[in-house]
Design a protein around this motif. Sequence first.
Motif, PDB file in Angstrom:
ATOM      1  N   PRO A  40       0.810  -1.226   0.000  1.00 27.21           N
ATOM      2  CA  PRO A  40       0.000   0.000   0.000  1.00 27.21           C
ATOM      3  C   PRO A  40       0.841   1.274   0.000  1.00 27.21           C
ATOM      4  CG  PRO A  40      -0.896  -1.589   1.554  1.00 27.21           C
ATOM      5  CD  PRO A  40       0.408  -2.159   1.080  1.00 27.21           C
ATOM      6  N   ASN A  41       1.997   1.246   0.677  1.00 27.06           N
ATOM      7  CA  ASN A  41       2.853   2.437   0.758  1.00 27.06           C
ATOM      8  C   ASN A  41       3.303   2.919  -0.608  1.00 27.06           C
ATOM      9  OD1 ASN A  41       2.978   1.919   3.647  1.00 27.06           O
ATOM     10  ND2 ASN A  41       4.466   0.337   3.151  1.00 27.06           N
ATOM     11  N   ILE A 118      27.309   1.052  -0.494  1.00 23.49           N
ATOM     12  CA  ILE A 118      27.367  -0.332  -0.006  1.00 23.49           C
ATOM     13  C   ILE A 118      26.302  -0.506   1.064  1.00 23.49           C
ATOM     14  CG2 ILE A 118      29.806  -0.598  -0.581  1.00 23.49           C
ATOM     15  CD1 ILE A 118      30.474  -0.141   2.350  1.00 23.49           C
ATOM     16  N   LEU A 119      26.297  -1.658   1.724  1.00 24.65           N
ATOM     17  CA  LEU A 119      25.224  -1.959   2.659  1.00 24.65           C
ATOM     18  C   LEU A 119      25.517  -1.575   4.100  1.00 24.65           C
ATOM     19  CD1 LEU A 119      23.941  -5.408   1.342  1.00 24.65           C
ATOM     20  CD2 LEU A 119      23.138  -3.111   0.826  1.00 24.65           C
ATOM     21  N   ASP A 120      26.726  -1.083   4.388  1.00 30.69           N
ATOM     22  CA  ASP A 120      27.050  -0.737   5.771  1.00 30.69           C
ATOM     23  C   ASP A 120      26.074   0.276   6.361  1.00 30.69           C
ATOM     24  OD1 ASP A 120      29.193  -2.445   5.958  1.00 30.69           O
ATOM     25  OD2 ASP A 120      30.681  -0.941   5.399  1.00 30.69           O
ATOM     26  N   ASP A 121      25.638   1.221   5.550  1.00 36.02           N
ATOM     27  CA  ASP A 121      24.712   2.245   6.029  1.00 36.02           C
ATOM     28  C   ASP A 121      23.361   2.143   5.326  1.00 36.02           C
ATOM     29  OD1 ASP A 121      25.693   2.964   3.581  1.00 36.02           O
ATOM     30  OD2 ASP A 121      25.986   5.084   4.050  1.00 36.02           O
ATOM     31  N   ALA A 122      23.029   0.938   4.909  1.00 34.33           N
ATOM     32  CA  ALA A 122      21.756   0.712   4.205  1.00 34.33           C
ATOM     33  C   ALA A 122      20.636   0.576   5.237  1.00 34.33           C
ATOM     34  CB  ALA A 122      21.842  -0.541   3.338  1.00 34.33           C
ATOM     35  N   LYS A 123      20.057   1.684   5.610  1.00 32.86           N
ATOM     36  CA  LYS A 123      19.054   1.655   6.662  1.00 32.86           C
ATOM     37  C   LYS A 123      18.075   2.816   6.507  1.00 32.86           C
ATOM     38  CE  LYS A 123      22.291   4.095   9.689  1.00 32.86           C
ATOM     39  NZ  LYS A 123      23.137   3.989  10.899  1.00 32.86           N
ATOM     40  N   TYR A 124      16.915   2.619   7.096  1.00 36.16           N
ATOM     41  CA  TYR A 124      15.938   3.683   7.245  1.00 36.16           C
ATOM     42  C   TYR A 124      15.514   3.671   8.713  1.00 36.16           C
ATOM     43  CZ  TYR A 124      12.388  -0.047   6.795  1.00 36.16           C
ATOM     44  OH  TYR A 124      11.628  -1.176   6.961  1.00 36.16           O
ATOM     45  N   TYR A 125      14.458   4.407   9.088  1.00 32.88           N
ATOM     46  CA  TYR A 125      14.175   4.562  10.506  1.00 32.88           C
ATOM     47  C   TYR A 125      12.707   4.278  10.836  1.00 32.88           C
ATOM     48  CZ  TYR A 125      18.807   6.500  11.025  1.00 32.88           C
ATOM     49  OH  TYR A 125      20.169   6.639  11.021  1.00 32.88           O
ATOM     50  N   SER A 126      12.534   3.561  11.934  1.00 27.71           N
ATOM     51  CA  SER A 126      11.211   3.292  12.492  1.00 27.71           C
ATOM     52  C   SER A 126      10.947   4.328  13.579  1.00 27.71           C
ATOM     53  CB  SER A 126      11.180   1.879  13.086  1.00 27.71           C
ATOM     54  OG  SER A 126       9.978   1.654  13.801  1.00 27.71           O
ATOM     55  N   SER A 205      -0.955   1.470   5.850  1.00 28.79           N
ATOM     56  CA  SER A 205       0.225   2.005   5.177  1.00 28.79           C
ATOM     57  C   SER A 205       0.905   2.923   6.191  1.00 28.79           C
ATOM     58  CB  SER A 205      -0.138   2.793   3.908  1.00 28.79           C
ATOM     59  OG  SER A 205      -0.822   3.983   4.245  1.00 28.79           O
ATOM     60  N   HIS A 206       2.166   3.257   5.931  1.00 32.20           N
ATOM     61  CA  HIS A 206       2.855   4.176   6.834  1.00 32.20           C
ATOM     62  C   HIS A 206       2.196   5.556   6.783  1.00 32.20           C
ATOM     63  CE1 HIS A 206       6.348   1.657   7.978  1.00 32.20           C
ATOM     64  NE2 HIS A 206       6.045   1.037   6.850  1.00 32.20           N
ATOM     65  N   GLN A 207       1.784   5.956   5.597  1.00 26.75           N
ATOM     66  CA  GLN A 207       1.100   7.229   5.467  1.00 26.75           C
ATOM     67  C   GLN A 207      -0.197   7.228   6.274  1.00 26.75           C
ATOM     68  OE1 GLN A 207       2.295   5.289   3.043  1.00 26.75           O
ATOM     69  NE2 GLN A 207       3.098   6.458   1.309  1.00 26.75           N
ATOM     70  N   GLY A 208      -0.923   6.117   6.197  1.00 24.91           N
ATOM     71  CA  GLY A 208      -2.180   6.013   6.921  1.00 24.91           C
ATOM     72  C   GLY A 208      -1.997   6.062   8.427  1.00 24.91           C
ATOM     73  N   SER A 209      -0.936   5.434   8.926  1.00 24.18           N
ATOM     74  CA  SER A 209      -0.673   5.466  10.362  1.00 24.18           C
ATOM     75  C   SER A 209      -0.329   6.874  10.821  1.00 24.18           C
ATOM     76  CB  SER A 209       0.466   4.503  10.707  1.00 24.18           C
ATOM     77  OG  SER A 209       0.654   4.414  12.112  1.00 24.18           O
ATOM     78  N   THR A 226      11.021   7.063   5.517  1.00 23.69           N
ATOM     79  CA  THR A 226      11.079   7.133   4.065  1.00 23.69           C
ATOM     80  C   THR A 226       9.707   7.218   3.411  1.00 23.69           C
ATOM     81  OG1 THR A 226      11.236   4.714   3.960  1.00 23.69           O
ATOM     82  CG2 THR A 226      13.295   5.952   3.920  1.00 23.69           C
ATOM     83  N   CYS A 227       8.697   6.655   4.056  1.00 23.62           N
ATOM     84  CA  CYS A 227       7.360   6.651   3.458  1.00 23.62           C
ATOM     85  C   CYS A 227       6.620   7.966   3.650  1.00 23.62           C
ATOM     86  CB  CYS A 227       6.523   5.504   4.029  1.00 23.62           C
ATOM     87  SG  CYS A 227       7.000   3.882   3.398  1.00 23.62           S
ATOM     88  N   VAL A 228       7.129   8.842   4.511  1.00 19.89           N
ATOM     89  CA  VAL A 228       6.459  10.122   4.719  1.00 19.89           C
ATOM     90  C   VAL A 228       7.354  11.308   4.375  1.00 19.89           C
ATOM     91  CG1 VAL A 228       5.004   9.128   6.533  1.00 19.89           C
ATOM     92  CG2 VAL A 228       7.111  10.338   7.172  1.00 19.89           C
ATOM     93  N   GLU A 229       8.590  11.050   3.934  1.00 18.77           N
ATOM     94  CA  GLU A 229       9.547  12.137   3.762  1.00 18.77           C
ATOM     95  C   GLU A 229       9.126  13.153   2.708  1.00 18.77           C
ATOM     96  OE1 GLU A 229      13.292  10.468   2.688  1.00 18.77           O
ATOM     97  OE2 GLU A 229      12.538   9.457   0.897  1.00 18.77           O
TER      98      GLU A 229
END
Length: 350
Positions: A40-41, A118-126, A205-209, A226-229
């Motif tokens: 949905p996001n 690379i993947l060392d900093d491959a992250k987003y935030y909850s 969805s993150h937007q819905g929350s 990332t879903c609301v940025e």
Amino acid sequence: MKTKLLLIMIAVFAVLLTACGGGNSGSATADDVIKIVWYPNESGNDLKSSRDEIGRLISEATGKEVEHQLTTDYSIAIETLAGNNADLAFMGSQGYVEANNRNDAVQTLAVKSGESGILDDAKYYSWLAVNVDEQDKFKENGEFSLDTIADTRFSFVSNSSTSGFKVPSSTIIEHFSQQEAYADLTEEDLMGSGPLFSQVLFGNSHQGSAVNLLSGNADVAAFCDTCVEEYVELAEGEENTAGGVYRVKDNAAEPFNSVTGKEFTLMSSDPVLNEPFVVNMDVIGQADFDKIQELLTSDEVANNEKIFAPERIQNRALYSLKVIKKDCCQWKMNGMIQFAKFQSNFSKEK
């Protein structure tokens, strides 16, 4: 709460690593249509140009028609992929684990790298967020405290969401289970009213929350950055940091158009490993898998502004300006090193 990558991610990726070699690509029954199912996001009109561009590139790479399947529920997307009704999906680690548990032909394809490439900093935030005007209710001695969320109206995304349920629920259970009254608290307990929350909502969805919070239907909400940025801007403090204040942009698109100007602040912000693209090997086949993986990890995609939008471009895209990578890297979690390779041949190389 921000000093570690949550224990839940160790469990999720332990399953991911175990599962990576389990597909049965030899029984593939690929057809002339590549079906992509979206959470949905990513199903909203604001991401149509990104979906269409990804579909166009995949069509060129494979010589096949691409069909997009939009959803309003995480479980529908997961079941569509696991049930052999889609070839490809973009989902969080929890969704991947659920799909792989139902069908071991569901395998990982590629993952977005961090800004380093690379993947060392491959992250987003909850995030756990509260409305700015009510933030003092959630503080003790001037600091945000999880103790204050008891008996509140809480909004999650979906119980299949990594950052919108698994990560925050892990944090909440770890905290409250230290108290005698909540010693036996479980995930299931967090899905409905009582024993901890007075009411539980799911935004789907993150937007819905986030809108559940900003519209006043929830007191606390879980969703990811990332879903609301594209709908919000930092108004005060530091990004992805407790105490940071975000404001909904005046020109925000649906569903934020009804809450423009509203502000929320972060109670907590926990890093989460980036989401993979995943495939069903029994549907897509090895030849198309290889072509799409080569495409997604190419400079052509990394430099495509309809997929990776620079800050100067106002239209929303699937990603901010970062690169998709398929490299093998390490994540450090609570002093442990977990190896993850988002490719189906991981088991041959580990």
